[in-house]
Design an enzyme around this catalytic site. Sequence first.
Site: not given
Length: 274
Positions: A30, A62, A84, A86-87, A114, A212-213, A236, A248
């Site tokens: 990202s 992306h 991802h 989560y998608e 990230a 998350m990736s 962060n 985000h």
Amino acid sequence: MTYYDKITEAANFINDFYGKDIDYAVVLGSGITLELENQKELSYSDIPNFPGNKSTSNVKGHANKLTFGQISGKTVMVLNGRLHYYEGHSMKDVAFMTYVVKFMNIKGLFITNACGAINTNYKEGDIVCLDDFISLVTDNPLIGVNDERLGERFVDMTTPFNPTLVESLSSSAKELNITLHHGTYGFFMGPYFETRAEIKAFKTMGCDLVGMSTVPEVIAANHAGLPVAVLSCVTNMATGIQEKNHDHEHVLKTAQQISINLKKLLNTTLKNLN
Ligand code: HPA
């Protein structure tokens, strides 16, 4: 068509499209960008069998295309955007492009992402080279019948990250005076940012970072015998470690700033590698 056939068809298509040997591949997370000399582009939607083609990663930040060109004299293929879990994509779909990279005869894969930092020795804007991971997700791309043409059934994970690539990143960071931490990445399913209690638990488990990736791709790379290294950008501090709420847009903005050092690091590393 089998998963293997889909992978090799996509790999042959991309090799025919570009027509030159490619040394290394880079996955950009990202908000991270990388420019190449003599850049050529191929949209993910033009690649046969590319998973989720109709609904490819819609996550902001992306670009969903491959770019090809030179960096520091090496020929590089950049994957701008990834799928991802989560998608709603399956783990096999998330891992698809990693196997394609392997079957294109590329020498190694650099993955960027990230992430949030749990380890308080890190700060926003830092880069961490992964030396291990903990999967907090009870699914992975190797579940199901194993195709021996992709790799063996039981994959050794003693050294998930390729020592030559990691060593080259470390020495290049020194050369450039860029701080490069080494740490353990916790793979969290998302897409919500973790709770305070989850971050406390992950800290106790030994996670320095959370994101998350990346882990599905790293598992696939190890399965296929593709050398892989990961650079995680701390956009962060993790929930409860920072007091402010997550958003985000902030992740994207910080990733964009980290891109400057990330580019320098990748440029020098590619120059120093064979
Ligand atoms: N948690 C999970 N994924 C992330 C974070 C985070 O704090 N920051 C960027 N990606």
